[in-house]
Design an enzyme around this catalytic site. Structure first.
Site, PDB file in Angstrom:
ATOM      1  N   ASP A   1      -3.728  -0.448   5.042  1.00 29.74           N
ATOM      2  CA  ASP A   1      -2.829   0.052   6.090  1.00 29.74           C
ATOM      3  C   ASP A   1      -2.352  -1.097   6.987  1.00 29.74           C
ATOM      4  O   ASP A   1      -1.419  -0.937   7.767  1.00 29.74           O
ATOM      5  CB  ASP A   1      -3.562   1.080   6.975  1.00 29.74           C
ATOM      6  CG  ASP A   1      -3.266   2.517   6.577  1.00 29.74           C
ATOM      7  OD1 ASP A   1      -2.140   2.780   6.105  1.00 29.74           O
ATOM      8  OD2 ASP A   1      -4.155   3.372   6.748  1.00 29.74           O
TER       9      ASP A   1
ATOM     10  N   GLN B   1      -7.687   7.833   7.424  1.00 33.14           N
ATOM     11  CA  GLN B   1      -6.551   8.610   7.913  1.00 33.14           C
ATOM     12  C   GLN B   1      -6.719   8.900   9.410  1.00 33.14           C
ATOM     13  O   GLN B   1      -7.747   9.418   9.837  1.00 33.14           O
ATOM     14  CB  GLN B   1      -6.437   9.924   7.113  1.00 33.14           C
ATOM     15  CG  GLN B   1      -5.228  10.764   7.461  1.00 33.14           C
ATOM     16  CD  GLN B   1      -3.910  10.099   7.081  1.00 33.14           C
ATOM     17  OE1 GLN B   1      -3.749   9.582   5.985  1.00 33.14           O
ATOM     18  NE2 GLN B   1      -2.962  10.108   8.018  1.00 33.14           N
TER      19      GLN B   1
ATOM     20  N   LYS C   1      -0.852  10.525  -0.796  1.00 32.71           N
ATOM     21  CA  LYS C   1      -1.305   9.181  -1.183  1.00 32.71           C
ATOM     22  C   LYS C   1      -2.074   9.250  -2.506  1.00 32.71           C
ATOM     23  O   LYS C   1      -1.912   8.402  -3.381  1.00 32.71           O
ATOM     24  CB  LYS C   1      -2.162   8.573  -0.064  1.00 32.71           C
ATOM     25  CG  LYS C   1      -1.328   8.230   1.177  1.00 32.71           C
ATOM     26  CD  LYS C   1      -2.158   7.923   2.416  1.00 32.71           C
ATOM     27  CE  LYS C   1      -1.242   7.862   3.640  1.00 32.71           C
ATOM     28  NZ  LYS C   1      -1.983   7.742   4.911  1.00 32.71           N
TER      29      LYS C   1
END
Ligand code: NAD
Length: 296
Positions: free
Chosen positions: A123, A100, A56
């Site tokens: 997200d 994460q 990312k």
């Protein structure tokens, strides 16, 4: 037998999307606009999570975003993690935040995720963004389903009226994907999961088969019909002595058996994974634009 199949090349499409984003960033910045800024929180030292976060970061660099990586030890308390999230929520320079997953067992992923400001939740995991999937004006869409939809669209795959069978009903992939395919794209959707009996009776009906189970090789050649479009979300590390890394990645679909019957199929790796990252970037750009609009 379908005589040939087309690879749904997520890596290639993700690179096209990154080029588009990079040129948009350049034009935003050239008129004095804000450089998009993504922050990532990584807890502990799980190898797979580190790889995902590094990918990312690499993607941010490629498109000209700023990024901040906050790496905390696995022993961090839930309260401390939440206070860090709140700090980022209130930092006007940071447009997007990802935490994460998975988090250590003593930390509630649901509680932590819910602390992210929905406007920065690139997200698309918070309840507000999740609920807004069923609005005509969605917020930040869950990144993996958004990426899959973008991949299908960029290959001009017809969705409306076709039978989409979704295998897996997780909160992050299967459930939102099934809603998007039915509510926004007008597919006829069947959702299968661990308790589905005679899975093959459903998968054989699929015009579009999307599989997100984390069960490597679950879908065999005799479980699909000729001409099916196959999207394999699964990524499992399988240990091996045959390469230096000590593992290879395997999807949920037995590619060698299924591909000859498919019209289109994603590879693993190089299919859905890169598209998820591209969606994160698209969401961060959207969050930056929205933030700029609010502060104008
Ligand atoms: P999860 O464990 O949260 O959910 C798994 C789902 O599969 C559940 O709905 C379960 O009911 C279903 N399932 C399990 N075994 C099954 C079986 N035998 N038959 C039918 N259904 C079954 O997993 P997840 O987060 O949805 O992830 C699934 C896979 O996708 C994992 O391999 C994960 O690593 C991968 N993933 C990839 C990306 C990407 O960007 N490529 C993103 C997210 C997840």
């Amino acid at each position: 037998m379908a005589d040939s199949y087309i690879i749904l090349d997520g890596k290639k499409i993700a690179n096209e999307i990154k080029d588009e984003i990079a040129s948009e960033v350049k034009s935003i910045v050239s008129v004095g606009g804000k450089t998009p800024h993504l922050a990532a929180i990584l807890v502990g030292d799980d190898g797979a999570s580190q790889t995902y976060v590094n990918n990312k970061i690499k993607a941010c660099t490629r498109v000209g975003f700023e990024y901040t990586l906050l790496n905390f030890p696995a022993t961090i308390s839930e309260a401390k993690l939440i206070s860090e999230i709140e700090r980022i929520n209130n930092d006007d320079d940071i447009d997007g935040l990802i935490v994460q997953l998975p988090l250590p067992a003593h930390v509630s992923s649901a509680k932590v995720t819910e602390c992210i400001r929905p406007e920065k939740d690139v997200d698309g995991f918070t309840n507000l963004n999740y609920g807004r999937i069923t609005s005509n004006n969605p917020g930040l869409m869950p990144a993996t389903p958004y990426g899959i939809l973008e991949l299908l669209k960029r290959y001009n795959i017809d969705i409306k009226g076709r039978h989409c069978v979704m295998v897996g009903n997780s909160r992050t992939v299967g459930a939102p994907m099934s809603i998007i395919m039915s509510y926004h794209e007008y597919a006829t959707v069947t959702v299968c999961h661990i308790h589905t009996q005679k899975l093959e009776e459903f998968t054989r009906q699929a015009d579009i088969l999307i599989v997100a189970t984390g069960k490597p090789g679950l879908i065999k050649g005799d479980m699909v019909k000729e001409g099916v479009v196959v999207v394999d979300v699964g990524i499992t590390r399988i240990e091996t002595d045959e390469n230096e890394r000590g593992y290879y990645l395997k999807g949920d679909v037995e590619f060698g058996q299924v591909a000859p019957k498919a019209s289109y199929i994603t590879p693993v790796p190089g299919g859905v994974g890169p598209m998820t990252i591209a969606s994160l970037l698209l969401n961060t750009l959207k969050a930056t634009r929205n933030g700029a609009a609010h502060s104008a």
